[in-house]
Design an enzyme around this catalytic site. Structure first.
Site, PDB file in Angstrom:
ATOM      1  N   VAL A  11      55.406  35.858  74.083  1.00  0.00           N
ATOM      2  CA  VAL A  11      56.637  35.405  74.725  1.00  0.00           C
ATOM      3  C   VAL A  11      57.561  34.910  73.627  1.00  0.00           C
ATOM      4  CG1 VAL A  11      55.641  34.867  76.970  1.00  0.00           C
ATOM      5  CG2 VAL A  11      55.645  33.127  75.190  1.00  0.00           C
ATOM      6  N   SER A  12      58.853  35.024  73.871  1.00  0.00           N
ATOM      7  CA  SER A  12      59.828  34.701  72.835  1.00  0.00           C
ATOM      8  C   SER A  12      60.182  33.229  72.773  1.00  0.00           C
ATOM      9  CB  SER A  12      61.103  35.503  73.064  1.00  0.00           C
ATOM     10  OG  SER A  12      60.783  36.873  73.081  1.00  0.00           O
ATOM     11  N   THR A  13      60.079  32.537  73.892  1.00  0.00           N
ATOM     12  CA  THR A  13      60.442  31.123  73.904  1.00  0.00           C
ATOM     13  C   THR A  13      59.334  30.320  74.548  1.00  0.00           C
ATOM     14  OG1 THR A  13      61.552  31.303  76.044  1.00  0.00           O
ATOM     15  CG2 THR A  13      62.917  31.651  74.089  1.00  0.00           C
TER      16      THR A  13
END
Length: 196
Positions: A11-13
């Site tokens: 996941v990016s964040t």
């Protein structure tokens, strides 16, 4: 003895929900990175590459969760299959074993190229939208993660030798954002948390 089924999630964040990516998959282990796909130097990915063994299966939700560009995607799949590891992409319904047909290799290349192209188009549209909003005076940028006082305090504490990982956790920011604040001149609050 059959190998393990190993999940890889990215996941990016920090606030994205990683649970949904491999929901319903029966897995022995899961490696989760909370990092941009642009960076191939992800700690959990590195650990997965070290620990995956002949006979294991690595399950990834989709190609873009493993890599953001075609070269990295092909390299990672080749590295894993070269160790005798089977790679499954759930969303695309594709499986790679290292003994793949020319058609399977073509699909990996074409679908990986489409994912890379899609990401580039999204980034271009985002930049165009920001430029237009700036022209209208409607874009103010992302809200700063820290107040100027917090940024100054952070710089002082880091200079005093406190651990940066602990500081990032305490202030609720990523390590990259912490380093951006530390690169700013003292008293400047220009650091901004980077997205994806």
């Amino acid at each position: 003895m059959a190998g393990q089924r190993i999940g890889y999630v990215r996941v990016s964040t920090l606030d994205q929900n990683e649970q949904r990516q491999l929901e319903g998959e029966v897995l022995d282990r899961v490696f989760t990175d909370k990092a941009s796909g642009r960076d191939a130097n992800r700690p959990e990915l590195a650990e997965l590459l070290r620990s995956a063994r002949d006979g294991d299966t690595v399950v990834v939700h989709s190609m873009d969760r493993l890599a953001r560009n075609l070269d990295d995607l092909r390299s990672l799949v080749r590295t894993l299959t070269g160790k005798g590891v089977r790679v499954e992409f759930a969303k695309e319904h594709l499986v790679f074993t290292g003994e793949d047909s020319p058609m399977a290799n073509l699909l990996l290349s074409v679908m990986g190229a489409f994912a890379e192209f899609e990401r580039s188009v999204i980034g271009e549209r985002q930049r165009e939208g920001i430029a237009l909003a700036k022209q209208r005076g409607a874009y103010r940028g992302r809200k700063k993660s820290l107040t100027p006082g917090q940024a100054a305090e952070l710089q002082q504490r880091a200079e005093a030798g406190e651990q940066k990982t602990g500081l990032a956790r305490e202030y609720g920011i990523s390590r990259e954002t912490l380093y951006q604040y530390l690169r700013q001149p003292v008293g400047s609050a220009e650091a901004e948390e980077t997205a994806e």
